[in-house]
Design an enzyme around this catalytic site. Structure first.
Site, mmCIF file in Angstrom:
data_model
loop_
_atom_site.group_PDB
_atom_site.id
_atom_site.type_symbol
_atom_site.label_atom_id
_atom_site.label_comp_id
_atom_site.label_asym_id
_atom_site.label_seq_id
_atom_site.Cartn_x
_atom_site.Cartn_y
_atom_site.Cartn_z
ATOM 1 N N ARG A 1 79.818 28.652 48.935
ATOM 2 C CA ARG A 1 78.821 27.954 49.756
ATOM 3 C C ARG A 1 78.326 28.828 50.902
ATOM 4 O O ARG A 1 78.067 28.345 52.003
ATOM 5 C CB ARG A 1 79.404 26.642 50.312
ATOM 6 C CG ARG A 1 79.882 25.669 49.246
ATOM 7 C CD ARG A 1 78.744 25.210 48.325
ATOM 8 N NE ARG A 1 79.292 24.374 47.259
ATOM 9 C CZ ARG A 1 79.698 24.834 46.077
ATOM 10 N NH1 ARG A 1 79.577 26.125 45.791
ATOM 11 N NH2 ARG A 1 80.176 24.023 45.172
ATOM 12 N N SER B 1 77.689 16.225 49.419
ATOM 13 C CA SER B 1 79.049 16.591 49.831
ATOM 14 C C SER B 1 79.016 17.122 51.257
ATOM 15 O O SER B 1 78.363 18.119 51.534
ATOM 16 C CB SER B 1 79.620 17.648 48.896
ATOM 17 O OG SER B 1 79.754 17.129 47.594
ATOM 18 N N GLU C 1 79.811 21.413 55.061
ATOM 19 C CA GLU C 1 78.786 22.138 54.306
ATOM 20 C C GLU C 1 77.432 21.922 54.965
ATOM 21 O O GLU C 1 76.552 22.768 54.886
ATOM 22 C CB GLU C 1 78.703 21.601 52.867
ATOM 23 C CG GLU C 1 79.710 22.148 51.891
ATOM 24 C CD GLU C 1 79.344 21.788 50.458
ATOM 25 O OE1 GLU C 1 78.130 21.739 50.150
ATOM 26 O OE2 GLU C 1 80.268 21.577 49.662
#
Length: 332
Positions: free
Chosen positions: A162, A232, A328
């Protein structure tokens, strides 16, 4: 080029929090983007896509740039593969559908991820055992400080979980990405939920894999247009060997995955569930009952309320398992 002033950012983030941008621009060409960057050199800048991975807690005292650079074109192909360039403003799932419908494999596991093509390499989006870094050849950008056009090879993108050079430095505006996709497809089992969804189909087609992923995501995840969220919210934690061993003393059944270099990944959703926070709600913010990684907005327009709830979840996991969850989602 039209520069707007005091623009409400609520429509531009999927959590629907209110904030004003001092300046707002939507360049539709690289030349327009360069002109904006040159004209507003001293302004603080933020580049956004569809806003599915960020929210605002306060007004933005600077320039928001939302590139509107579109287009999908084949650059090169042979009997085995095809290279496709897609503009930063293209909807990511529309791009996946474009590829799958033509029999090009490599992005099907990333179906139904909200956002734009431009955001995909920045976040190195991933799902169901695949990451976008696996298919990117290079990324085209404009350097924000100089307006210089610069291309990054896959290696130069410095991709990790990520993460990328674009997220690390925030110095470049992505204008397009080039993907190398395969013309042949054979399904390889590598993600339990997807294997289960396809259990009676031993040789699924490319389109059947995409359809299966869409079904799974639709069942598990709330539609951000109906229940504001950013997908998420937390990264899956990366643990050192001592951290892994400590976690297993507290949670012997914790899912642990060896990722090499003495690193181990565990599940953020699992940790949140074990704190008892799945389904928890505080005021107008909560954890989605169907998935512990999804923070949802039940009605607030105040980003600070979302941030406060997120910090509560982080503290719960930290206190019980000595692991600090990292978002995130970008918070401004």
């Amino acid at each position: 080029m039209n520069i707007q002033h005091d623009i409400q950012l609520q429509p531009y983030n999927s959590f629907k929090t209110k904030a004003l941008a001092k300046l707002f621009a939507q360049p539709s060409t690289i030349t327009e983007l360069q002109e904006i960057l040159s004209s507003y050199k001293t302004e603080k800048k933020l580049v956004i896509g569809s806003g599915c991975n960020l929210f605002f807690t306060r007004d933005f005292d600077g320039l928001i740039i939302k590139p509107e650079i579109h287009g999908i074109r084949v650059l090169e192909e042979n009997a085995d593969w095809v290279e496709i360039e897609a503009g930063a403003a293209e909807d990511w799932d529309n791009f996946v559908e474009f590829c799958v419908s033509r029999g090009y494999s490599g992005v099907e596991n990333l179906s139904l991820i909200p956002g734009t093509v431009g955001a995909a390499p920045i976040q190195n989006i991933g799902a169901y055992g695949a990451e976008v870094k696996d298919v990117i050849t290079y990324v085209k950008t404009v350097e924000a400080s100089s307006g210089k056009i610069e291309s990054f090879s896959n290696t130069a993108c410095n991709f990790s979980y990520r993460n990328s050079i674009f997220k690390q430095t925030r110095k470049f505006v992505v204008t397009s990405s080039v993907f190398r996709l395969q013309k042949a497809f054979t399904y390889v089992e590598k993600y339990a939920d997807l294997n289960l969804e396809l259990k009676n189909n031993f040789h699924p087609s490319l389109s059947q894999v995409r359809e299966a992923i869409i079904r799974i995501r639709t069942r598990k995840l709330p539609n951000h247009l109906e229940l504001p969220n950013a997908g998420s919210f937390f990264k899956n934690p990366i643990l050192s060997k001592p951290q892994k061993e400590k976690l297993l003393t507290l949670l012997p059944d914790a899912p642990i995955y060896n990722i090499g270099d003495n690193g181990f990944k565990t599940s953020a959703a699992y940790l949140i569930e074990k704190t008892g926070c799945k389904g928890k709600r505080k005021g107008n913010v909560g954890i989605y009952e169907g998935h512990a990684l999804i923070v949802v907005n039940y009605g607030t327009e105040n980003g600070e309320e979302i941030l406060s709830f997120v910090q509560d979840i982080q503290n719960e996991v930290q206190c019980k398992f000595h692991i600090m969850l990292e978002p995130e989602v970008w918070i401004f």
